[in-house]
Design a protein around this motif. Sequence first.
Motif, PDB file in Angstrom:
ATOM      1  N   ARG A  51       2.893  77.008  73.271  1.00 33.90           N
ATOM      2  CA  ARG A  51       3.737  77.426  72.149  1.00 33.90           C
ATOM      3  C   ARG A  51       4.325  78.793  72.473  1.00 33.90           C
ATOM      4  O   ARG A  51       3.641  79.673  72.997  1.00 33.90           O
ATOM      5  CB  ARG A  51       2.882  77.517  70.885  1.00 33.90           C
ATOM      6  N   ASP A 101       6.271  81.963  70.639  1.00 35.30           N
ATOM      7  CA  ASP A 101       6.696  82.561  69.376  1.00 35.30           C
ATOM      8  C   ASP A 101       7.820  83.556  69.622  1.00 35.30           C
ATOM      9  O   ASP A 101       7.835  84.249  70.637  1.00 35.30           O
ATOM     10  CB  ASP A 101       5.506  83.276  68.718  1.00 35.30           C
ATOM     11  N   GLY A 151       3.278  84.254  73.870  1.00 37.76           N
ATOM     12  CA  GLY A 151       2.449  83.048  73.861  1.00 37.76           C
ATOM     13  C   GLY A 151       1.315  83.218  74.850  1.00 37.76           C
ATOM     14  O   GLY A 151       0.983  84.345  75.229  1.00 37.76           O
TER      15      GLY A 151
END
Lengths: 647, 647
Positions: free
Chosen positions: A580, A582, A598
């Motif tokens: 993920r 961000d 991340g």
Amino acid sequence: MSSTPASPRVQPLTPPRRFIPVDHARVDFTGGFWESWSNTVRDVTIPTQHMRLEEEGFLEVLDFDKPPSPLVRRIQPSGLSMQHFFDSDFGKWIEAASYTLKAHPNADIEKKIDAIVEKLEQGQMADGYLNSWFVRREPEKRWTNLRDLHEMYSMGHLLEGAVAYFEATGKRRFLDVMIRAVDHIIDTFGPEPGKLRGYDAHEEIELALVKLYRVTRDPRHLALATYFVNERGQMPSYYDEEARHRGENPEDYVYQTYAYSQAHMPVREQTQVVGHAVRAMYLFSAMVDLAHENDDPTLKAACERLFDNLTGRQLYVTGGLGPSASNEGFTREYDLPNETAYAETCAAVALGFWSHRMAQLDLDAKYTDKLETVLFNGALSGISRDGEHYFYENVLESHGQNRRWKWHYCPCCPTNIARLITSLGQYVYSATDADLAVHLYGANTAEIALGQTIVRLTQETRYPWDGDIRLALGLDTPSSFTLHLRIPGWCRAARVTVNGEAVDVKVAVTKGYVAIRRAWADGDEVRLSLDMPVDRLYAHPAVGEDAGRVALKRGPVVYCVEETDIGTEPQRLRLPAEARLDVAYDPNLLGGAAVLTGEALEAETSDWNGLYRTAPPALKPRAFKAIPYHLWANRDPGAMLVWLNEK
Amino acid sequence: MSSTPASPRVQPLTPPRRFIPVDHARVDFTGGFWESWSNTVRDVTIPTQHMRLEEEGFLEVLDFDKPPSPLVRRIQPSGLSMQHFFDSDFGKWIEAASYTLKAHPNADIEKKIDAIVEKLEQGQMADGYLNSWFVRREPEKRWTNLRDLHEMYSMGHLLEGAVAYFEATGKRRFLDVMIRAVDHIIDTFGPEPGKLRGYDAHEEIELALVKLYRVTRDPRHLALATYFVNERGQMPSYYDEEARHRGENPEDYVYQTYAYSQAHMPVREQTQVVGHAVRAMYLFSAMVDLAHENDDPTLKAACERLFDNLTGRQLYVTGGLGPSASNEGFTREYDLPNETAYAETCAAVALGFWSHRMAQLDLDAKYTDKLETVLFNGALSGISRDGEHYFYENVLESHGQNRRWKWHYCPCCPTNIARLITSLGQYVYSATDADLAVHLYGANTAEIALGQTIVRLTQETRYPWDGDIRLALGLDTPSSFTLHLRIPGWCRAARVTVNGEAVDVKVAVTKGYVAIRRAWADGDEVRLSLDMPVDRLYAHPAVGEDAGRVALKRGPVVYCVEETDIGTEPQRLRLPAEARLDVAYDPNLLGGAAVLTGEALEAETSDWNGLYRTAPPALKPRAFKAIPYHLWANRDPGAMLVWLNEK
């Protein structure tokens, strides 16, 4: 291609059918990304560049009343001094500085320019010839080596400077000097008997002549540009003849092939972008100009093929181009090495020129996308955030050896990125009598004439850090025209409303521009929302260098990872495919930028003994951060990587 | 390190304690890998190289009775002609050719060598000076530029040639010419008042002087080599002084740093291998020689540190070294680019020289492993299978642009790989009075003296294609000595039997050599079985270039994938971590070789539109084949890759 005439007659001029860029001085960046950069370049870059030109002896070459100073030591691979084309550097500086003067008059800068112009006028030969090297050192050798010596390239940059200065101040002196120089070139070169059938190996004067023509409307100025472009690459080569005339063997040419200068075949027959990257971009820019001015579809078609070749096979994800230092240019297709990327700042700037010109002929976001790519990445990376340090080469990977420099022995790039940014307003909007195209997003106010109608446009946005844009229209009287809004190629979901009412983007979009034709009234509001997730980009499998790697891009901004942010060389990271990422805006990062964070994996080194082993490296978690590529090398030196290894 | 004296007194000679290599002519390759290469080099390479030296004008420089021919066009980055060191090329050719003469007398080759020697003698100046450039063109400039002009480098190669020719034929003429030249150098250079305190920037003469000393036992020859090595890198630099004497600014030195020549600090203080790779290897070889002859542990310690630095941080998996073309040498540690690898053939050959010397001082397989690595990979790749085409640079990745050439404007590599192979016998065995070390495996018969004992050894094996080796000993009378068998570093399971009885390898092994001490008798048989699976090698994570990649190696042989075998660029392959790789001997592949086959994945390109996209490439199965790296570029041109992307 054999049906293309070698030297077509100049076509009668047709009325402009293309979009005309809105003058840069009509666009005022108000807060946000480009205001910040524009201010830096105007307030820091322009004055410090003049200081460097003085400190480094570039302006001394104009002291025509004194004996020439010793040669600079550094030479080109051809064995020739860089000093042959010093004129181009202050020409480009005058151009860059001039663009700031319309909206921000500055008596000191004007005085500095006037001082240069006075010396140039003093040094100009009686017949109009102008080049500080040859005038002072070896006038008898002028025009004997168009292949290597850049005389017209230098004059072209002086000419661009003269046009910009005239347009900024109305002062004609520099322009008149350069018109006399152009008259001399017209007397010397051309297809007519008694003239030399030459053309400069470093393109530049062609596009400068079109700029001059647009001021003078003197058809000889356009005809000269047309001649140079048409003559280019005709065989037998002028450069062979010229070399033999100098008593040299043409085969001793240091670059071995005239493809280095796009002079290996007529321009209309060229389908692959080759040779020196900056030369290529200047040539292609001139070809678009002539396609328009001469209404010449054969030049447009050649440009379209070449643009597709460049962007489909030879362009870095950053918009950098020309991978090789040895020819400052192209090699084979798909050759995009990262650590040794040459990707000269000038080449990316000039791709901006070319892309922008293409978009005026043919409103297609594929062109504007590349303009935007270089603006936010491969060109902007050429200047430091403090506005006074530079990269010549824009690598996509470093082990910390790359540092921005204060000046360069071949300082073509600093003034090139400066003139791009001081004239940036012109790239934002363009218009016809009945169309207003919005090419770029960024907070600004603008005053735009569509024929008799004046549109006062306010663009509010935090772009490129988010994708929400508000356009407010100011009109004295309601008016019907088409508003064209660019939907960037990277955007997979865009929403548009007019006064709160949704526009069906899918229906309204053509070649990446949403067309909204209506009667517009004062206070109308258009909102554009561009989805801007973090994209993972993969390179075509023929780019062996990027196999198994991924680049991160959000909106128009390419990201990179710097060692200073993660405490280890980014080359040791593996970014899991499912990691993920961000997005957060960091106001403290070099004036503010959206950063990506991340968790990645890092290859362990503590258990290694020697260089090679039969077990793959162990991987351990490591916090990950990526910053916009254009901001790299502004903090602690260290390794940097754009194409991350994916796990 | 400050306790090291700048110019230590020559130490009294101590009796040899090291292993002495068995003379190359005592080892006869019988079938198999090295017989084939030895025959090719003797029968094709040596005669064709003489042809090239004639065709390309190298031998013309010796026509001292004629006016000098025009300069060759190609010049070095320093602006100086390559012709300054043409002498080195025929010096090295004489050396390579001489090694073939002991076992295979050849009147024609001898005649050619004698003709060169006669001219050299004719050109030698009255005081002993000898260099074809300076003698003919500018004798007044001799010894004015040790930094750039390679006079002692050239003399060193002539000297190695003279020693080899003397040892092969017993003819002294060439040797005497060179002894006079050395006498002249002794008169000119040294720490004594009135002499120049110089040393050649391109090392070579140092190791040549030790070879000479081993023939003459003249302590002045050893002392001169010792002086050169000790003087190297002392500050203030001789090269600064010399440049000022020529009226030049030392800062204008084209390579900017004397690290280029390992002359940036005294040799005993050096811990990182830097600069021009061939120079470094020649220097370090001489340092080992002097460590032995002068019984100098400080030089040995320096060599050990430098060897560990090279092999632990700067060596390609192929044994190539010196990644950069710009200095023909080293950059930063862990910088091992594949496609732009310089990895000059000469450097790999010279690493063989150095490694071999280290192993004689200290019987440690870590040295012999590197000798074997260059022999089967990074040096051998420098010559084509037909024996008359060459690589100067030994890249580990290509897109098909690399082709072997017939000759080179700087032909140092062809004669270097030739002399390595024609003298290969000397690397196989070495001995003391009571030890016999087997360093390399390959079918041969040899006659080896251990003091008074003569051992006739027969080695039967298909090595490197399999790991089974049979050694049969022939002895006139039983004799006690220690047989040392190298267990290569790549081997993780080895079995040894003597007359069918197992030896406990784990107990018997020290530094990679199994020591078997016993009373040996005629007909004794030793069998060695080395497990030889296909190894997947991974590079240290600091080598960013190889992240996510794997190299295939089987035994000592590094593999590569060529486009011609798989029908696509190997850069598009992904080799699954679990993919099975089968080994098969292909008798039809360029004289026969073990190849690896299996199934890999190929990145699909048919569904790509443009350069970048947000979806990774689709992967489809593709039959996979790898061949020994040293055999690449002997068939259809195409892409090649050593470090494969792993999936």
